[in-house]
Design a protein around this motif. Structure first.
Motif, PDB file in Angstrom:
ATOM      1  N   ARG A   1      -6.288   6.712  -4.694  1.00 11.41           N
ATOM      2  CA  ARG A   1      -7.107   7.928  -4.685  1.00 11.41           C
ATOM      3  C   ARG A   1      -6.885   8.730  -3.407  1.00 11.41           C
ATOM      4  N   GLY A   2      -6.865   8.023  -2.303  1.00  6.61           N
ATOM      5  CA  GLY A   2      -6.633   8.715  -1.034  1.00  6.61           C
ATOM      6  C   GLY A   2      -5.282   9.396  -1.007  1.00  6.61           C
TER       7      GLY A   2
ATOM      8  N   ARG B   1      -6.715   0.612  -5.450  1.00  8.47           N
ATOM      9  CA  ARG B   1      -7.251   1.764  -6.171  1.00  8.47           C
ATOM     10  C   ARG B   1      -7.701   2.842  -5.194  1.00  8.47           C
ATOM     11  N   GLU B   2      -8.376   2.445  -4.131  1.00  8.89           N
ATOM     12  CA  GLU B   2      -8.831   3.414  -3.140  1.00  8.89           C
ATOM     13  C   GLU B   2      -7.651   4.023  -2.397  1.00  8.89           C
ATOM     14  N   GLU B   3      -6.624   3.218  -2.150  1.00  4.68           N
ATOM     15  CA  GLU B   3      -5.408   3.743  -1.529  1.00  4.68           C
ATOM     16  C   GLU B   3      -4.767   4.797  -2.420  1.00  4.68           C
TER      17      GLU B   3
ATOM     18  N   GLU C   1     -10.427  14.712  -8.929  1.00  6.73           N
ATOM     19  CA  GLU C   1     -11.038  13.401  -8.752  1.00  6.73           C
ATOM     20  C   GLU C   1     -12.508  13.455  -9.162  1.00  6.73           C
TER      21      GLU C   1
ATOM     22  N   ARG D   1       0.835  -1.206   0.000  1.00  6.45           N
ATOM     23  CA  ARG D   1       0.000   0.000   0.000  1.00  6.45           C
ATOM     24  C   ARG D   1       0.868   1.254   0.000  1.00  6.45           C
TER      25      ARG D   1
ATOM     26  N   ASP E   1     -15.025  11.725  -8.263  1.00  5.81           N
ATOM     27  CA  ASP E   1     -16.001  11.497  -7.190  1.00  5.81           C
ATOM     28  C   ASP E   1     -15.849  12.485  -6.044  1.00  5.81           C
TER      29      ASP E   1
ATOM     30  N   PRO F   1      -9.060  -3.243  -6.578  1.00  4.32           N
ATOM     31  CA  PRO F   1     -10.020  -2.354  -5.900  1.00  4.32           C
ATOM     32  C   PRO F   1      -9.486  -1.747  -4.607  1.00  4.32           C
TER      33      PRO F   1
END
Length: 750
Positions: free
Chosen positions: A431-432, A427-429, A490, A351, A492, A424
């Motif tokens: 974006r954060g 991917r969120e890591e 971003e 990560r 979202d 998945p």
């Protein structure tokens, strides 16, 4: 000998045995001859042949080294370092070998370097006992165990240099006995003065090699690994990219030249340089690129097409693959090499790597690394330490015991970004991490911009101790800041409290404008401005769009693209007027006047600047009014109306002094000195320029300081004051060095 009956053995062969000693059928000496002929035996006699285990002096030690990689190039410094380690030591340690570990990212050419050094050492006769190679496959699913390694090494020793103490078909006893036998063989070789070189390739864990280390300082062990092994008593040789010239030599055979001596065209030279840059000068990537060039037989421009393909790829590691294998049986594909390293990372390290890959540029600070990982500083440093140990990132420079900067290999960065996009959770890591990085850069850039602007604009943020520190941070992070300012928002990310779409990257672009102007990074400013205009147009925020258009026009005119600046500046003035913002409208008119002057439209420039002065006078904005008067003076100077220009600059100086804007005050004094000199008023010009230099010393703007010193040189030379002019010329050169420029410029600071 056989048991006797009291009689002498056959006495038909009286006399000594020819040769003076006996040898076994293989030629080994069995000991000094003892003649029992004509002797009397009182009981049974049993004969015994003693074979001394050890080396055969008439045989060369075994060599299981694979071939040196074809086309091996460069690495002269690293080869010299390894050869110094492989030479026979003058005072060898009694119980420990000389261990060297070549470390580096997968694909960096560690095996090729180790084998090149090993072959050279063997050819020099340094390892009469043998040179043995073993791939421990430490990064495969089934790495070689120490037991398997010992068995392989014993077979190599038996085939070449040793009686093994067992039958000659390969049986070495149980596991513990194998290890004992292996160690005793190496000890016997050391006792005989016959050195052995062990090349242990692809080691992932020191436990793989510890049992294999000889207990003698005569022997050498050369290890290759993607990781650091702190538990081994060894000298580490970290391996980085090739030099540009070495990289070009690797590519050269793939260019189909009419003759070997044919010179490259300028286009080929440029394309090869770009190809080596896109391959990050990594040997494996360059070899794959070479293989792909060989395959492109039907294309008119194979080199250019491959460069274009790599340049357009989001993840170059996925493009860098070709059919076949290399000399060591390894596939010509880069992504699987990175897969092996990534799989070995613990989940939190994976990560962290994916988070660090989101930083816009491969080079970043510790502060940015902490933000990207989303951890507290102590844990983030632990993660960084582990990733450095795997060579997926590197630390560069030292400050207070820590690296000043960190760098993730660009090919690894692209690989990790793609990996995060396809998974998945990762991917969120990602974006954060991008949100955190952008917020960090925007917050600090805003604070730094405040320190660079006039002190009268309100209390200064405490993120920086002062202007110098703020400017230093902007200099260090410029490449990342410019790249981050061109990121898309971003999709979202929620709308702001006023219902408008977010414009985070636009805000960052606006905060960078003053810095990029001061440091004269005009093309960066244009790139940031164009991206910001696109985002602002999508945001439904007309005020932000107007500010961005104004900055873009300003950047274009500073980059000597004045004609292109007209459209965004006129658009900005119209938006500000529609919004009822006379101050913003005045700023846009002011910049448009500068563009008109630079395009030779001096009369139009006068009208535009006077309009700007009126807007600022009406709003009471003394700082911007001072800028407008300064720019009006530039237009008047261009028309040769020096007295009017001097009056405009004096008015600007008064306003800058009232707002305590030393930076702009120094500019206006410099310009005033220039027009006074043009009007033939030398002594006032010298006094004004010296005052400008005094004020500029406080602004840390070395380019502006260089300009003013050069102007003073010109005035002093015109009056024959040679000694003062020489001193001013020296100070101008000193300032130019600090500004990073070699150009000798005169005149106004635009």
């Amino acid at each position: 000998m056989h048991a006797g009956d009291g009689r002498t053995p056959d006495s038909g062969n009286d006399g000594p045995v020819p040769g003076g000693d006996d040898r076994d059928p293989d030629g080994d000496r069995v000991g000094d001859h003892v003649d029992f002929r004509r002797s009397t035996f009182m009981g049974p006699v049993v004969g015994k042949v003693v074979v001394q285990q050890g080396t055969r002096p008439d045989r060369t030690g075994p060599c299981t080294l694979p071939m040196v990689q074809a086309g091996f190039t460069g690495r002269a410094t690293e080869l010299a370092a390894l050869e110094a380690r492989l030479r026979a030591p003058a005072d060898p340690a009694p119980d420990a070998p000389v261990v060297s570990v070549v470390t580096g990212l997968g694909g960096m050419g560690k095996t090729a370097l180790a084998l090149k050094a090993a072959h050279r050492a063997r050819a020099a006769g340094w390892f009469a006992g043998g040179a043995l190679f073993l791939d421990l496959a430490g990064y495969d699913d089934n790495p070689v165990t120490p037991t398997q390694a010992v068995t392989s090494l014993l077979h190599a020793l038996a085939a070449g240099d040793f009686d093994t103490g067992a039958d000659r078909v390969g049986h070495f006893g149980e596991e513990g006995h194998q290890l004992d036998t292996y160690r005793s063989h190496l000890a016997a070789l050391a006792d005989a003065g016959r050195r052995v070189l062990l090349v242990l390739d692809n080691v992932s864990d020191s436990a793989q090699v510890s049992p294999l280390l000889p207990a003698s300082g005569l022997h050498c062990v050369l290890i290759t690994s993607r990781e650091c092994h702190e538990s081994l008593t060894a000298v580490e040789l970290p391996l980085g990219p090739l030099s540009p010239d070495e990289s070009a030599r690797l590519i050269a055979p793939a260019l189909r030249r009419p003759t070997a001596e044919a010179e490259w065209t300028p286009e080929e030279t440029e394309a090869v340089g770009e190809l080596t840059r896109l391959c990050c000068r990594m040997p494996l990537a360059l070899r794959i690129a070479t293989a792909r060039l060989h395959r492109r037989r039907v294309r008119d421009n194979p080199l250019g097409s491959l460069v274009e393909e790599l340049r357009d790829a989001a993840d170059r590691s996925s493009v860098l693959r070709s059919r076949g294998v290399d000399e060591y049986g390894k596939a010509l594909a880069l992504a699987p090499v990175f897969d092996l390293s990534f799989r070995r990372l613990l989940p939190d390290r994976r990560r962290a790597l994916c988070g660090l890959a989101q930083v816009p540029f491969p080079d970043f600070s510790t502060e940015t690394a902490v933000v990207a990982t989303g951890q507290d500083r102590s844990l983030a440093l632990e993660l960084l330490d582990d990733l450095v140990g795997t060579h997926l990132i590197t630390g560069e420079g030292r400050a207070g015991g820590l690296p000043e900067r960190w760098r993730i290999h660009d090919l690894v960065r692209g690989y990790a970004i793609t990996l995060a996009a396809d998974d998945p959770a990762l991917r969120e890591e990602g974006r954060g991490a991008r949100r955190r990085i952008r917020h960090h850069y925007r917050t600090k850039a805003e604070a730094a911009d405040r320190h660079l602007r006039a002190p009268g604009d309100g209390p200064l943020p405490d993120l920086f101790k002062g202007r110098t520190e703020a400017l230093g941070w902007l200099d260090a992070e410029r490449v990342n800041l410019v790249a981050a300012a061109q990121w898309p928002d971003e999709p979202d990310e929620p709308d702001g409290p006023d219902g408008r779409a977010p414009v985070r990257t636009v805000e960052l672009a606006l905060h960078l404008a003053g810095f990029l102007r001061e440091r004269r990074f005009f093309e960066d400013w244009v790139a940031v401005g164009r991206a910001a205009r696109d985002r602002a147009g999508e945001s439904r925020d007309r005020h932000t769009e107007a500010a961005v258009c104004n900055d873009l026009g300003n950047a274009l005119l500073r980059a000597d693209r004045s004609e292109e600046a007209f459209e965004p500046l006129v658009h900005a003035a119209g938006l500000f007027r529609a919004l009822g913002d006379p101050n913003g409208e005045g700023v846009a008119w002011n910049n448009l006047g500068l563009a008109q002057r630079r395009s030779g439209r001096l009369d139009e420039s006068l009208v535009t600047h006077r309009r700007a002065c009126e807007r600022f006078r009406a709003t009471g904005d003394l700082s911007h009014e001072g800028r407008a008067w300064h720019n009006l003076g530039l237009a008047l100077d261009g028309l040769g109306r020096y007295d009017e220009a001097a009056a405009a600059f004096r008015r600007a100086c008064v306003l800058h002094h009232r707002t305590d804007n030393r930076f702009l005050h120094g500019d206006s004094l410099n310009s005033l000195g220039c027009v006074l000199h043009a009007a033939g008023r030398t002594e006032p010009a010298v006094a004004v320029l010296r005052e400008s230099i005094r004020i500029r010393r406080e602004s840390d703007n070395w380019y502006a300081m260089t300009l003013t010193w050069n102007n003073l040189v010109r005035v002093l030379d015109s009056t024959g004051r040679a000694e003062e002019a020489a001193h001013a010329r020296y100070r101008a050169a000193e300032a130019a060095t600090r500004a990073g420029t070699t150009a000798t410029a005169y005149g106004h600071h635009n």
